[in-house]
Design an enzyme around this catalytic site. Structure first.
Site, short mmCIF file in Angstrom:
data_model
loop_
_atom_site.label_atom_id
_atom_site.label_comp_id
_atom_site.label_asym_id
_atom_site.label_seq_id
_atom_site.Cartn_x
_atom_site.Cartn_y
_atom_site.Cartn_z
N ARG A 126 0.86 -1.19 0.00
CA ARG A 126 0.00 0.00 0.00
C ARG A 126 0.89 1.24 0.00
O ARG A 126 1.88 1.30 0.73
CB ARG A 126 -0.93 0.04 1.22
CG ARG A 126 -2.13 -0.91 1.14
CD ARG A 126 -3.11 -0.48 0.05
NE ARG A 126 -4.25 -1.37 -0.09
CZ ARG A 126 -4.32 -2.39 -0.94
NH1 ARG A 126 -3.28 -2.67 -1.70
NH2 ARG A 126 -5.40 -3.13 -1.02
N GLU A 144 3.71 13.58 -6.48
CA GLU A 144 5.06 14.12 -6.26
C GLU A 144 6.14 13.09 -6.58
O GLU A 144 7.29 13.46 -6.84
CB GLU A 144 5.21 14.60 -4.81
CG GLU A 144 5.04 13.54 -3.76
CD GLU A 144 5.07 14.10 -2.35
OE1 GLU A 144 5.68 15.17 -2.16
OE2 GLU A 144 4.47 13.49 -1.45
N HIS A 171 -0.08 0.27 -10.50
CA HIS A 171 -0.86 -0.74 -9.76
C HIS A 171 -1.11 -1.97 -10.62
O HIS A 171 -2.23 -2.44 -10.78
CB HIS A 171 -2.18 -0.14 -9.28
CG HIS A 171 -2.79 -0.90 -8.13
ND1 HIS A 171 -3.98 -0.57 -7.55
CD2 HIS A 171 -2.35 -2.01 -7.45
CE1 HIS A 171 -4.26 -1.41 -6.57
NE2 HIS A 171 -3.28 -2.30 -6.50
#
Length: 375
Positions: A224, A253, A265
């Site tokens: 995560r 960022e 992902h």
């Protein structure tokens, strides 16, 4: 017939596990009996009083409002291990991406387009900018030795790495050397994260913990994004304290930051993984709706129930399991019902009691959040 709402595209092989004579599957039911979901967020979704189960086709359940589901007596399932191999393969790939600056070198090669016969010379001149170490003989520290972490450990060992892990719940269950977290930080050339996201793990990789690590440490995050403090890892890369950060959960960022390899992902994005997750989720929902059986629930205990029954009454409650079972059994006997079997158990503050009888009885037992009668 049971109506099953699908919030994402669910593999056909998974949906085919649901008997079409017993289940209707679709994406437009307003009051579904159960929900199959992959990554869609359900936190703003109004849960129907008719819904008794939600199955996440994947391991993480951060997209599901677990406390609200528990309060409504909704069983929430996930599919641990179904996508483990897919994620493991990408983690192993990322060990090389982190070491050899492969992604940056590919981008650089594209800039040579149009150089004609000079390409060969330019490649030879520029290749040193992307050199990196081999992983053979290096130390890999694994944070979290669940289904994915365990597979990563075995593959990394086969590639010649020294592997050790931190997981307080894996004691006695593995032949991988288990150490304290600070030992992972101090001795690892590579660190791969496979821990759940909770209040105790959020931001676990931060300026303070990075300072404990080897200079040039390479960090992989396929668990995560919030496990890693974004600003702190970028600062560590800029200073050279960290050599690389490969993440499957990039932030704005981090995109384009020196040393970051951002992956969109893709961990579980294989047809095999999606099929495995969908089939397991469908089986979980089917077993619960038809038999009251629970396996792989994140908020209620696993069950061990008799295969055959005449009438099965399933209670979800927040009381001590044995105490509630005593009340439910008394209610059955008061109605003259013969009790043929009882199951009762707690998982944290949630309880599940199942009573098999020869006939129905008054199910208004004090403390029950939800009652289902299956015949």
């Amino acid at each position: 017939m049971y109506n099953i709402l699908t919030l994402n595209k669910i593999s056909k092989n998974g949906l085919d596990r649901l008997d079409s004579t017993l289940f209707n599957c679709g994406d437009a039911f307003e009051n579904p009996d159960a929900i199959l979901v992959r990554s869609a967020s359900m936190h703003e979704m109004e849960l129907s009083e008719n819904t008794v189960a939600i199955a996440r086709a994947g391991a993480g359940v951060n997209n599901i409002p677990i406390p609200a589901c528990s309060d409504k007596g909704i069983v929430v399932f996930n599919t641990p291990g179904a996508n483990a191999n897919a994620v493991k393969e990408l983690v192993i790939c990322s060990l090389f991406l982190a070491s050899r600056k492969v992604a940056a070198s590919l981008d650089w090669c594209k800039t040579l387009k149009g150089e004609g016969d000079n390409v060969g010379k330019l490649v030879e001149k520029g290749k040193s900018n992307f050199a990196g170490p081999e992983i053979l003989g290096k130390t890999l520290g694994i944070v979290g030795l669940g289904a994915i972490g365990a597979l990563v450990a075995e593959s990394a060992k086969a590639l010649g790495m020294d592997v050790f892990a931190y997981d307080p719940f894996a004691v006695g269950k593995t032949d991988i050397k288990l150490v304290e977290l600070d030992e992972i930080f101090a001795n690892s050339d590579y660190i791969t994260l496979h821990a759940p996201l909770n209040d105790g793990t959020r931001g676990m990789i931060n300026a303070e913990t990075i300072a404990k690590m080897k200079d040039g440490v390479r960090i992989l995050n396929f668990a995560r994004g919030e496990l890693v403090a974004s600003k702190d890892i970028i600062d560590a890369l800029a200073s050279g304290k960290a050599g690389a950060y490969v993440t499957d959960f990039p932030t704005d960022e981090q995109l384009g930051a020196e040393g970051v390899t951002a992956i969109p992902h893709l961990g579980a994005s294989t047809p095999e993984s999606e099929e495995n997750c969908a089939m397991m989720a469908a089986d979980e929902v089917s077993a619960y709706l038809l038999k009251g059986a629970i396996k792989n629930s994140v908020n209620l205990p696993n069950t061990c129930l008799a295969e055959s029954f005449a009438v099965r009454t399933c209670f979800i409650h927040k009381e001590n399991a044995d105490e509630f079972a005593t009340k439910a059994e008394a209610a059955a006997k008061a109605a003259g019902a013969e009790v043929t079997s009882i199951f009762t158990a707690n998982k944290k503050d949630m309880g599940y009691t199942v009573i098999d009888t020869d006939k129905e009885f008054d199910t208004a037992v004090e403390g029950a959040i939800r009652v289902r009668v299956i015949k």
